[in-house]
Design a protein around this motif. Structure first.
Motif, mmCIF file in Angstrom:
data_model
loop_
_atom_site.group_PDB
_atom_site.id
_atom_site.type_symbol
_atom_site.label_atom_id
_atom_site.label_comp_id
_atom_site.label_asym_id
_atom_site.label_seq_id
_atom_site.Cartn_x
_atom_site.Cartn_y
_atom_site.Cartn_z
ATOM 1 N N GLU A 1 0.808 -1.224 0.000
ATOM 2 C CA GLU A 1 0.000 0.000 0.000
ATOM 3 C C GLU A 1 0.842 1.276 0.000
ATOM 4 O OE1 GLU A 1 -3.608 1.844 2.746
ATOM 5 O OE2 GLU A 1 -2.685 -0.059 3.292
ATOM 6 N N LEU B 1 0.449 5.717 -7.348
ATOM 7 C CA LEU B 1 -0.409 4.693 -7.941
ATOM 8 C C LEU B 1 -1.375 4.083 -6.933
ATOM 9 C CD1 LEU B 1 2.328 2.902 -10.086
ATOM 10 C CD2 LEU B 1 0.569 4.499 -10.879
ATOM 11 N N GLU C 1 -4.323 4.719 -6.191
ATOM 12 C CA GLU C 1 -5.701 4.528 -6.679
ATOM 13 C C GLU C 1 -5.821 3.257 -7.524
ATOM 14 O OE1 GLU C 1 -8.413 6.461 -5.932
ATOM 15 O OE2 GLU C 1 -7.043 7.459 -4.529
ATOM 16 N N GLN C 2 -4.685 2.745 -8.011
ATOM 17 C CA GLN C 2 -4.706 1.592 -8.916
ATOM 18 C C GLN C 2 -4.116 0.330 -8.306
ATOM 19 O OE1 GLN C 2 -2.307 3.170 -12.004
ATOM 20 N NE2 GLN C 2 -3.762 4.775 -12.522
ATOM 21 N N LEU C 3 -3.175 0.481 -7.346
ATOM 22 C CA LEU C 3 -2.409 -0.652 -6.814
ATOM 23 C C LEU C 3 -2.307 -0.586 -5.300
ATOM 24 C CD1 LEU C 3 0.764 -0.275 -9.091
ATOM 25 C CD2 LEU C 3 -1.132 -1.849 -9.480
ATOM 26 N N ALA D 1 2.897 1.760 -3.270
ATOM 27 C CA ALA D 1 2.023 2.198 -4.369
ATOM 28 C C ALA D 1 1.675 3.673 -4.219
ATOM 29 C CB ALA D 1 0.759 1.342 -4.399
ATOM 30 N N GLY E 1 -12.005 -2.581 -8.559
ATOM 31 C CA GLY E 1 -11.552 -1.540 -9.470
ATOM 32 C C GLY E 1 -10.043 -1.368 -9.522
ATOM 33 N N LYS E 2 -9.307 -2.030 -8.636
ATOM 34 C CA LYS E 2 -7.841 -1.932 -8.657
ATOM 35 C C LYS E 2 -7.249 -3.132 -9.387
ATOM 36 C CE LYS E 2 -6.832 0.875 -4.631
ATOM 37 N NZ LYS E 2 -5.958 0.986 -3.461
ATOM 38 N N LEU E 3 -6.050 -2.953 -9.898
ATOM 39 C CA LEU E 3 -5.329 -4.067 -10.497
ATOM 40 C C LEU E 3 -5.046 -5.083 -9.406
ATOM 41 C CD1 LEU E 3 -2.833 -2.059 -12.727
ATOM 42 C CD2 LEU E 3 -4.952 -3.195 -13.425
#
Length: 166
Positions: free
Chosen positions: A100, A108, A110-112, A103, A118-120
């Protein structure tokens, strides 16, 4: 990364050099003699750097976990996690830092970095609980990457799995 930490971990626990998961990718690193050349210096370096981590934590410094070791990138991240625990961090803190918080530091978040809709979702699934022992991060059962499931045993070079000749 914690300089000297890997050396001291191997010297304190030499059977790790017989671990096929480590030796599969690190054939030249398996002889214990390689790790004991500058043992006093490595112990001093590890001690100083663990103390730096403790002090940084006490003073509220933002710390991130990673490795700059190009030779053993698949392995040294695990000793890096272990070093932070040796410095007094709880395993859950360490796992959050390496996921966390890393990222977020890269912009990142918001994505990882966390498992959320909704996250990778690249995941490492473990056989053992790393909250009980941070070394359990090496008990990899499966890897989920870009929607595909990988067996880590199938990813290891078969030529390196026999360590009896080392």
């Amino acid at each position: 990364s914690i300089q000297g930490g890997t050396t001291m971990i191997f010297v304190d626990d030499p059977q790790r050099l017989e671990d096929p998961k480590f030796c599969a990718f690190n054939r030249d690193a398996c002889p214990l003699e390689m790790w004991t050349k500058d043992l006093d210096f490595a112990a001093l370096l590890q001690s100083v750097q663990l103390d730096y981590l403790r002090r940084a934590r006490v003073h509220g410094a933002k710390l991130l976990i990673g490795t700059d070791n190009p030779g053993w990138p698949r392995f040294t991240i695990h000793t890096e996690l272990e070093s932070y625990v040796m410095a007094g961090f709880r395993p859950l803190e360490v796992l959050r830092m390496v996921t966390e918080e890393n990222a977020a530091a890269l912009g990142l978040g918001e994505q990882l970095g966390t498992v959320e809709v909704g996250k990778l979702a690249d995941l490492v699934l473990l056989d053992e609980n790393p909250l009980e022992n941070i070394r359990n991060t090496k008990s990899i059962w499966r890897v989920l990457k870009a929607g595909r499931i990988y067996d880590p045993e199938a990813l290891r070079p078969s030529a390196f799995l026999d360590i009896s000749s080392h």
